[in-house]
Enzyme design. Structure first.
Site, short mmCIF file in Angstrom:
data_model
loop_
_atom_site.label_atom_id
_atom_site.label_comp_id
_atom_site.label_asym_id
_atom_site.label_seq_id
_atom_site.Cartn_x
_atom_site.Cartn_y
_atom_site.Cartn_z
N LYS A 166 0.85 -1.21 0.00
CA LYS A 166 0.00 0.00 0.00
C LYS A 166 0.88 1.26 0.00
CE LYS A 166 -3.42 -2.74 -0.15
NZ LYS A 166 -4.29 -3.29 0.86
C1 LIG Z 1 -5.32 -4.33 1.23
C2 LIG Z 1 -6.78 -4.19 1.30
C3 LIG Z 1 -7.52 -4.68 2.39
C4 LIG Z 1 -6.93 -5.53 3.47
O1 LIG Z 1 -5.85 -4.99 4.14
P1 LIG Z 1 -4.84 -5.96 4.95
O2 LIG Z 1 -3.96 -5.00 5.67
O3 LIG Z 1 -4.14 -6.79 3.94
O4 LIG Z 1 -5.66 -6.79 5.87
C5 LIG Z 1 -8.89 -4.42 2.41
N1 LIG Z 1 -9.50 -3.74 1.41
C6 LIG Z 1 -8.82 -3.29 0.34
C7 LIG Z 1 -9.55 -2.53 -0.71
C8 LIG Z 1 -7.44 -3.52 0.24
O5 LIG Z 1 -6.78 -3.08 -0.84
#
Ligand SMILES: *Cc1c(COP(=O)(O)O)cnc(C)c1O
Length: 403
Positions: free
Chosen positions: A202
């Protein structure tokens, strides 16, 4: 497939020389010596978890997004779970989610016994379509979740109107969009509850990590209890009172983020605006290159939003190509470009097909979009030459397979 094309092509998939030898991933973290020092310093302190860095990171994050409260949790999925919990989702309740998202958005509804109801997306942006949301609202609907796909905020004014009309909670799964904005307002302040992931892929990272922002102090308090087994007082408060006594009015989880992760988060947050700027520059270069290629069509970006480009997604004009997306995916991988596909519409997952009876045809825009999307690498520490490799590889593959 036309085999004459294959045998004469110089594509790496046919044995030709790849654009690059080493695969370029579609995303990745940026870690500097300042990040390493921030973590090391915290490791040498008295607190490894639930200490001063948690409070500091929450304050800085809340300030950054213009929200009253920010609550750290152990990952983005836990953030969604905590949000579903404070909304009060329980068996029989429905929550509207876009099907074009990571499965965690829908899964989190089920953690509290609720039922996700899949809404379709706008074909040009792949963002939750307010018209589809309205069609899916029923007597059991409790909340609407927008997902800022690719990093572009949804149309929150329209979603807000619908939420107010039907007395629903509005949630923004902003896992792609930290650093973006909508009509001048930062992502993180656009919905009643806004959730973030701090996974390395991210826009900023704490290793694993998550955050929820809100203006509601009661919700924030409840989420801080929820992430700590449901205990109402903090360890800190009890030691100040000199008391061992604590209460658990309702069972919670261990969803805590550590102090050294929060130290990393603060160090990363300082650099986030520059990184988002870099993502936007890369996207602008891609737009220029792919906007003029006949067989691709970049997703639409709206003028009222600033996209944070967690992803850069192109749509393939399959009618102008001799092969399908799977072959293009494999050909680009062979050229050394770590393309990906975000996402398989969640309603097509076996879990939901078996349990909710969701079938192909339920969300036609998302299903049609899915067949023709490819995610290209975008992350701040990409070199100019990496970016040019991506453009060269896409041009090479698409021109070979042109009809
Ligand atoms: C990455 C992501 C998640 C989950 O996040 P984690 O930290 O991997 O649990 C949820 N929703 C979206 C849209 C994502 O891109």
């Amino acid at each position: 497939m036309d085999t004459t094309v294959q045998s004469t092509s110089d594509l790496a998939i046919d044995g030709g020389k790849p654009v690059r030898e080493e695969i370029l991933a579609y995303g990745g973290q940026t870690i500097g010596e300042d990040d390493v020092s921030a973590v090391a310093e915290t490791l040498r302190s008295d607190w490894l978890t639930t200490g001063p860095k948690v409070d500091e990171f929450e304050e800085e994050f809340a300030d950054f997004v213009g929200a009253e409260e920010a609550v750290t949790v152990s990952n983005g999925t836990a953030a969604l779970h905590a949000a579903m919990h404070v909304i009060g989702i329980s068996p029989g309740d429905e929550v509207i989610v876009p099907t074009m998202t990571f499965a965690a958005t829908a899964n989190s509804v089920t953690f509290e016994g609720g039922t996700p109801v899949f809404a379709d997306v706008d074909p040009d942006t792949l963002l939750l379509d307010p018209k589809s949301v309205e069609e899916k609202i029923g007597p059991d609907t409790e909340a609407i979740v927008g997902v800022d796909y690719m990093g572009q905020p949804c149309r929150y004014d329209a979603l807000r109107d619908i939420a107010e009309t039907h007395d629903l909670v509005l949630l923004d799964d902003a896992c792609h969009a930290i650093g973006g904005s909508y009509k001048g307002r930062p992502v993180g302040s656009l919905a009643d509850l806004n959730t973030f992931s701090l996974h390395p892929v991210k826009n900023m990272t704490t290793g694993e990590g998550g955050m929820i922002t809100t203006d509601d102090a009661e919700w924030a308090k409840k989420m801080r209890q929820f992430r700590n087994h449901g205990i109402t007082s903090t360890h800190h408060e009890r030691s100040e009172e000199g008391s061992w006594y604590y209460e658990i009015p309702e069972a919670g989880y261990n969803y805590r983020l550590t102090d050294f992760q929060c130290a990393l988060g603060m160090s990363q947050l300082e650099k986030l605006p520059g990184w988002v700027e870099r993502r936007r520059e890369i996207a602008a270069r891609y737009d220029e290159a792919f906007g003029s290629m006949e067989a691709t069509e970049p997703l639409k970006r709206r003028d009222d939003a600033t996209c944070a480009y967690h992803l850069y997604v192109i749509r393939l004009a399959l009618d102008r190509l001799q092969v399908d997306r799977k072959t293009l995916f494999e050909a680009l991988q062979a050229e050394g470009i770590g393309v990906n596909v975000h996402y398989i519409p969640v309603h097509l997952q076996p879990h939901y097909r078996e349990n909710l009876g969701t079938e192909p045809g339920l969300c036609p825009n998302a299903e049609a979009g899915y067949e023709r999307i490819l995610t290209l690498p975008v992350f701040p520490r990409m070199a100019e030459s990496d970016m040019e490799d991506v453009i060269r590889a896409v041009r090479k593959v698409l021109s070979t397979y042109r009809r």
